[in-house]
Design a protein around this motif. Structure first.
Motif, mmCIF file in Angstrom:
data_model
loop_
_atom_site.group_PDB
_atom_site.id
_atom_site.type_symbol
_atom_site.label_atom_id
_atom_site.label_comp_id
_atom_site.label_asym_id
_atom_site.label_seq_id
_atom_site.Cartn_x
_atom_site.Cartn_y
_atom_site.Cartn_z
ATOM 1 N N THR A 119 0.816 -1.215 0.000
ATOM 2 C CA THR A 119 0.000 0.000 0.000
ATOM 3 C C THR A 119 0.852 1.268 0.000
ATOM 4 O O THR A 119 0.295 2.363 -0.104
ATOM 5 N N PRO B 7 2.709 2.723 -2.319
ATOM 6 C CA PRO B 7 2.432 3.640 -3.442
ATOM 7 C C PRO B 7 1.089 4.348 -3.307
ATOM 8 O O PRO B 7 0.948 5.484 -3.769
ATOM 9 N N LEU B 8 0.117 3.703 -2.676
ATOM 10 C CA LEU B 8 -1.189 4.349 -2.483
ATOM 11 C C LEU B 8 -1.063 5.507 -1.499
ATOM 12 O O LEU B 8 -1.574 6.605 -1.745
ATOM 13 N N GLY C 281 -7.132 0.804 -5.012
ATOM 14 C CA GLY C 281 -6.157 0.195 -4.104
ATOM 15 C C GLY C 281 -6.689 0.036 -2.699
ATOM 16 O O GLY C 281 -6.528 -1.021 -2.078
ATOM 17 N N TYR D 251 5.586 -4.503 -6.855
ATOM 18 C CA TYR D 251 4.412 -5.300 -7.182
ATOM 19 C C TYR D 251 4.654 -6.804 -7.084
ATOM 20 O O TYR D 251 3.712 -7.585 -7.094
ATOM 21 N N ALA E 9 -2.276 0.325 -7.144
ATOM 22 C CA ALA E 9 -0.959 0.936 -6.983
ATOM 23 C C ALA E 9 -0.320 1.220 -8.336
ATOM 24 O O ALA E 9 0.331 2.258 -8.528
ATOM 25 N N THR F 281 -1.774 4.351 -9.830
ATOM 26 C CA THR F 281 -1.335 5.598 -9.196
ATOM 27 C C THR F 281 0.012 6.052 -9.719
ATOM 28 O O THR F 281 0.397 7.216 -9.513
#
Length: 308
Positions: free
Chosen positions: A119, A121-122, A148, A267, A300, A303
């Motif tokens: 999370t 990157p979120l 996400g 990822y 993610a 984003t």
């Protein structure tokens, strides 16, 4: 072939860059190292207190960076201002998240910790909308943010009232993931123009994080009466491989293929963490975990989409 030609050929061979391992192999190795880090944290906390696991991780990681600096003949930063900013960065990017993940895995499986890590990157997207004026939102990125966090709710089984999930441990893992983008935004605002090399800055940062944990750990833990071997080896691997070596590999990837491609490793981490937790530690897995993780990763990825 004349002597002059031979000399020129030898000179070219001498200055030819040394061949390194293909970046795809290094990318795969970095994914595995960071993916297995959550398993190593879990094993480490079975024998030692969370702060002790974090301190050991930082000690071994700093040792690897120090060795690399000696080989590369790099020096630590000299400016007091740089050290001040690195102290904050060490806390936000190392001491705090490493400790939070260690405490989180006392009560949650390593698979869930690995997914919570995805999370970052979120959180980074949400924070950049406020903290970075040049990083403007787009519809795709905002949609990725919503998707996400929908994935996070899926992983946690929101429709069941979050039953079977330890709220405290999950919150600690999510806070650890939030700490990373806060730290990177701080670094971007304060150290982006530094003349020091990445290796020098990171070596100093890990050293400062180690000193921070060296002060905190004795205050909240007591010296172990025994030193179980397997957890100790897990901590050593976590530090030497998951922190020290991983950072060196990350630097080489960013230098060769750029930060956009290098950060794609994010990822793969939850996939590997989940597989390792289930296969090696025997952690249980319900359908909502992989489905939610896939949604988190998709969000993610969205984003990170930028305008052409």
């Amino acid at each position: 072939m004349t002597t002059a030609t031979t000399t020129r050929t030898a000179d070219r061979a001498a200055v030819r860059p040394r061949r390194t391992l293909d970046w795809r192999l290094r990318f795969a190795a970095l994914s595995l190292i960071w993916g297995f880090s959550f398993l190593l944290i879990k094993v480490g906390t079975e024998g030692y207190a969370p702060f002790q696991v974090t301190l050991g991780r930082l000690v071994f990681g700093t040792a690897v960076l120090a060795a690399a600096m000696i080989v590369q003949r790099e020096r630590l930063p000299r400016a007091a201002r740089t050290w001040g900013h690195l102290t904050v960065a060490a806390f936000l990017l190392n001491a705090l998240p490493f400790s939070l993940f260690a405490y989180a895995e006392l009560t949650i499986p390593s698979t869930l910790a690995g997914i919570c890590n995805a999370t970052s990157p979120l959180w980074g997207m949400a924070l950049s909308l406020v903290a970075l004026s040049e990083d403007r939102p787009t519809r795709i990125r905002v949609a990725g943010l919503g998707l996400g966090f929908l994935g996070v709710l899926t992983v946690l089984g929101a429709w069941q009232g979050f039953t079977g999930v330890d709220a405290t441990g999950t919150a600690l893992a999510l806070l650890a993931s939030l700490s990373y983008p806060i730290g990177w935004i701080y670094v971007r605002r304060t150290l982006a123009g530094s003349r020091e090399s990445h290796l020098s800055l990171t070596g100093a940062q890990l050293l400062l994080a180690t000193l921070q944990l060296a002060v905190v750990t004795p205050l909240f833990t007591s010296l172990p009466t025994r030193f179980p071997v397997v957890p100790l080896l897990a901590v050593a691997a976590l530090g030497a491989l998951g922190t020290g070596l991983a950072m060196l590999v990350q630097f080489s990837l960013v230098a060769e293929v750029g930060p956009t491609t290098a950060q794609m490793v994010t990822y793969f981490i939850p996939v590997i963490a989940t597989a390792a937790g289930v296969a090696i530690l025997g952690e249980s897995l319900t359908w909502s975990t992989p489905v939610g993780a896939a949604i988190v990763l998709a969000g993610a990825a969205l984003t990170q989409v930028r305008r052409a």
